[in-house]
Motif scaffolding. Structure first.
Motif, PDB file in Angstrom:
ATOM      1  N   HIS A 128       9.160   6.287  -5.049  1.00  0.00           N
ATOM      2  CA  HIS A 128      10.613   6.444  -4.996  1.00  0.00           C
ATOM      3  C   HIS A 128      11.215   5.098  -4.624  1.00  0.00           C
ATOM      4  O   HIS A 128      10.482   4.100  -4.441  1.00  0.00           O
ATOM      5  CB  HIS A 128      10.997   7.550  -4.005  1.00  0.00           C
ATOM      6  CG  HIS A 128      10.381   7.384  -2.647  1.00  0.00           C
ATOM      7  ND1 HIS A 128      10.731   6.356  -1.792  1.00  0.00           N
ATOM      8  CD2 HIS A 128       9.404   8.083  -2.000  1.00  0.00           C
ATOM      9  CE1 HIS A 128      10.043   6.449  -0.681  1.00  0.00           C
ATOM     10  NE2 HIS A 128       9.207   7.477  -0.773  1.00  0.00           N
ATOM     11  N   TYR A 167       0.140  17.350  -1.267  1.00  0.00           N
ATOM     12  CA  TYR A 167       0.878  16.083  -1.321  1.00  0.00           C
ATOM     13  C   TYR A 167       1.177  15.774  -2.785  1.00  0.00           C
ATOM     14  O   TYR A 167       0.293  15.839  -3.634  1.00  0.00           O
ATOM     15  CB  TYR A 167       0.049  14.951  -0.682  1.00  0.00           C
ATOM     16  CG  TYR A 167       0.900  13.751  -0.372  1.00  0.00           C
ATOM     17  CD1 TYR A 167       1.603  13.657   0.820  1.00  0.00           C
ATOM     18  CD2 TYR A 167       1.055  12.725  -1.313  1.00  0.00           C
ATOM     19  CE1 TYR A 167       2.424  12.576   1.084  1.00  0.00           C
ATOM     20  CE2 TYR A 167       1.874  11.637  -1.052  1.00  0.00           C
ATOM     21  CZ  TYR A 167       2.554  11.574   0.156  1.00  0.00           C
ATOM     22  OH  TYR A 167       3.384  10.513   0.410  1.00  0.00           O
ATOM     23  N   LEU A 215      10.010  -2.171  -1.231  1.00  0.00           N
ATOM     24  CA  LEU A 215       8.888  -2.979  -0.743  1.00  0.00           C
ATOM     25  C   LEU A 215       8.420  -3.927  -1.851  1.00  0.00           C
ATOM     26  O   LEU A 215       8.156  -5.106  -1.621  1.00  0.00           O
ATOM     27  CB  LEU A 215       7.716  -2.085  -0.313  1.00  0.00           C
ATOM     28  CG  LEU A 215       7.681  -1.570   1.137  1.00  0.00           C
ATOM     29  CD1 LEU A 215       8.881  -0.737   1.500  1.00  0.00           C
ATOM     30  CD2 LEU A 215       6.407  -0.776   1.395  1.00  0.00           C
ATOM     31  N   ALA A 225      16.205  10.170   4.673  1.00  0.00           N
ATOM     32  CA  ALA A 225      15.281   9.080   4.349  1.00  0.00           C
ATOM     33  C   ALA A 225      14.459   9.472   3.124  1.00  0.00           C
ATOM     34  O   ALA A 225      13.946  10.596   3.048  1.00  0.00           O
ATOM     35  CB  ALA A 225      14.368   8.814   5.541  1.00  0.00           C
ATOM     36  N   HIS A 255       9.598   2.879  -1.820  1.00  0.00           N
ATOM     37  CA  HIS A 255       8.434   2.074  -2.220  1.00  0.00           C
ATOM     38  C   HIS A 255       8.888   0.857  -3.039  1.00  0.00           C
ATOM     39  O   HIS A 255       8.366  -0.241  -2.894  1.00  0.00           O
ATOM     40  CB  HIS A 255       7.487   2.897  -3.096  1.00  0.00           C
ATOM     41  CG  HIS A 255       6.926   4.118  -2.436  1.00  0.00           C
ATOM     42  ND1 HIS A 255       7.230   5.401  -2.846  1.00  0.00           N
ATOM     43  CD2 HIS A 255       6.057   4.261  -1.401  1.00  0.00           C
ATOM     44  CE1 HIS A 255       6.582   6.278  -2.094  1.00  0.00           C
ATOM     45  NE2 HIS A 255       5.868   5.613  -1.205  1.00  0.00           N
ATOM     46  N   PRO A 284       0.830  -1.214   0.000  1.00  0.00           N
ATOM     47  CA  PRO A 284       0.000   0.000   0.000  1.00  0.00           C
ATOM     48  C   PRO A 284       0.866   1.266   0.000  1.00  0.00           C
ATOM     49  O   PRO A 284       1.830   1.349   0.767  1.00  0.00           O
ATOM     50  CB  PRO A 284      -0.800  -0.097   1.297  1.00  0.00           C
ATOM     51  CG  PRO A 284      -0.225  -1.211   2.089  1.00  0.00           C
ATOM     52  CD  PRO A 284       0.887  -1.853   1.320  1.00  0.00           C
ATOM     53  N   THR A 285       0.526   2.233  -0.831  1.00  0.00           N
ATOM     54  CA  THR A 285       1.288   3.487  -0.884  1.00  0.00           C
ATOM     55  C   THR A 285       0.353   4.673  -1.132  1.00  0.00           C
ATOM     56  O   THR A 285      -0.804   4.490  -1.499  1.00  0.00           O
ATOM     57  CB  THR A 285       2.336   3.512  -2.034  1.00  0.00           C
ATOM     58  OG1 THR A 285       1.664   3.862  -3.265  1.00  0.00           O
ATOM     59  CG2 THR A 285       3.052   2.194  -2.200  1.00  0.00           C
TER      60      THR A 285
HETATM   61  P1  AMP Z   1       3.756   6.336   1.655  1.00  0.00           P
HETATM   62  O1  AMP Z   1       3.504   6.347   0.179  1.00  0.00           O
HETATM   63  O2  AMP Z   1       4.664   7.417   2.124  1.00  0.00           O
HETATM   64  O3  AMP Z   1       2.476   6.231   2.467  1.00  0.00           O
HETATM   65  O4  AMP Z   1       4.548   5.002   1.952  1.00  0.00           O
HETATM   66  C1  AMP Z   1       4.070   3.761   1.523  1.00  0.00           C
HETATM   67  C2  AMP Z   1       4.912   2.684   2.138  1.00  0.00           C
HETATM   68  O5  AMP Z   1       6.268   2.857   1.738  1.00  0.00           O
HETATM   69  C3  AMP Z   1       4.892   2.715   3.668  1.00  0.00           C
HETATM   70  O6  AMP Z   1       4.899   1.380   4.172  1.00  0.00           O
HETATM   71  C4  AMP Z   1       6.183   3.422   3.992  1.00  0.00           C
HETATM   72  O7  AMP Z   1       6.701   3.102   5.261  1.00  0.00           O
HETATM   73  C5  AMP Z   1       7.084   2.910   2.896  1.00  0.00           C
HETATM   74  N1  AMP Z   1       8.199   3.844   2.698  1.00  0.00           N
HETATM   75  C6  AMP Z   1       8.134   5.166   2.446  1.00  0.00           C
HETATM   76  N2  AMP Z   1       9.373   5.703   2.393  1.00  0.00           N
HETATM   77  C7  AMP Z   1      10.246   4.686   2.622  1.00  0.00           C
HETATM   78  C8  AMP Z   1      11.659   4.585   2.711  1.00  0.00           C
HETATM   79  N3  AMP Z   1      12.438   5.656   2.570  1.00  0.00           N
HETATM   80  N4  AMP Z   1      12.202   3.387   2.959  1.00  0.00           N
HETATM   81  C9  AMP Z   1      11.418   2.291   3.138  1.00  0.00           C
HETATM   82  N5  AMP Z   1      10.072   2.318   3.072  1.00  0.00           N
HETATM   83  C10 AMP Z   1       9.492   3.495   2.812  1.00  0.00           C
END
Ligand code: AMP
Length: 299
Positions: A41, A78, A47, A190, A44, A35-36
């Motif tokens: 980047h 956003y 994962l 990060a 993501h 899920p994102t």
């Molecule tokens: P987001 O799109 O920011 O809601 O993130 C979606 C998923 O990607 C979440 O599980 C985040 O924790 C993971 N995520 C975002 N940034 C990073 C990162 N720099 N390293 C590892 N996982 C990330």
């Protein structure tokens, strides 16, 4: 394989996705779910990489979830880029990308809320009231829609991950939760979709965040106590950037209670605001010879 097209499938409705991922149809095909909120980047994509290694097909959702943004937060600003995201997801090997509209996800509101427990009172939960209610709301909906065997979450959002693990365990949600380490820029910042909203100067100053956490980790390895570590990390960020500190905190992980003797793992976490862009970061440490030292994937 049951989804065997080399092309990514873009799905926008819950009904179509549920039909496609129906357990009767997919039989023993395992589904990994990422899920994102999009603007993808390398974080993501790490994962996705892990999900691909462990499952037959990978489903990614891209949804900027209004329920997890408070009034005055950055829902409108956003970053979003649908076409670029689809291309990056396809290149990374995602089989199905689910991109619902807000109306598709929230056509009704019966007023039912999921209230996370004490883990949500700390860190981001303290400064973003209702944030984790909104996270759990969307995550439960997505779990029910996708019905994944494994779901992948980044340690970047360590508090979110801890709360989701508790939720899945306590409510017997049928998915395994997989933790994925933080992916960083070369200078240590990060990776985050929000980084593009930093000015040039803020972007360079933001490197102070991880440097400060590393200093905190060194102090921890030398046996400093949590409050001294928090103070020094805060001081470093304040003296080396224009960032405004929301919190710097060291807690037991994943329970997020105070660090007490016997805690196996701890988190040193912070949130820092540059103009309207709020950045979070953390280091997880494990107990060793009476102190806490960073885990191997944090070095
Ligand atoms: P987001 O799109 O920011 O809601 O993130 C979606 C998923 O990607 C979440 O599980 C985040 O924790 C993971 N995520 C975002 N940034 C990073 C990162 N720099 N390293 C590892 N996982 C990330």
């Amino acid at each position: 394989m049951y989804v065997d097209s080399p092309d990514i499938q873009v799905i926008e409705t819950i009904e179509e996705l549920q039909n496609k991922l129906n357990r009767n149809e997919r039989k023993n095909t395992t589904v990994g779910f990422v899920p994102t909120m999009g603007y993808l980047h390398a974080g993501h994509l790490s994962l996705v990489k892990q999900a691909k290694e462990q499952n037959d097909i990978v489903v990614m959702s891209i949804f900027v979830n209004p329920a997890q943004f408070g009034p005055g937060e950055d829902f409108e600003s956003y970053p979003r880029n649908r076409e670029r995201d689809i291309q990056l997801a396809e290149e990374a090997g995602v089989d199905i990308v689910f991109i619902p509209s807000v109306e598709e996800m929230y056509p009704t509101d019966g007023g039912i809320r999921i209230l996370p427990g004490r883990q949500a009172h700390e860190l981001c939960g303290a400064s973003r009231p209702g944030h984790f209610d909104g996270v759990l709301k969307v995550v439960l909906k997505l779990f029910n829609i996708v019905d994944p065997d494994r779901s992948y979450f980044g340690m970047k959002d360590a508090q979110q991950l801890a709360i989701i693990e508790t939720f899945v365990r306590d409510f017997n949600v049928r998915t395994a939760i997989v933790r994925v380490p933080i992916v960083r820029e070369e200078d240590g910042l990060a990776k985050s979709s929000r980084n593009v909203n930093l000015t040039y100067l803020e972007r360079s100053e933001a490197t102070a965040i991880y440097r400060a956490l590393q200093i905190g980790a060194e102090l921890s390895a030398q046996g400093a106590d949590p409050s001294a570590i928090e103070r020094q990390v805060s001081e470093y960020i304040v003296s080396n950037s224009s960032g405004k500190i929301d919190y710097v905190k060291m807690l037991a992980y994943p329970g997020l209670g105070p660090v007490t003797v016997g805690a196996q793992e701890v988190i040193l976490a912070c949130a820092v605001k540059f103009s309207s862009t709020r950045l979070i970061d953390n280091i997880i440490m494990s107990t060793k010879d009476g102190t806490y030292v960073p885990n191997d994937d944090e070095q």
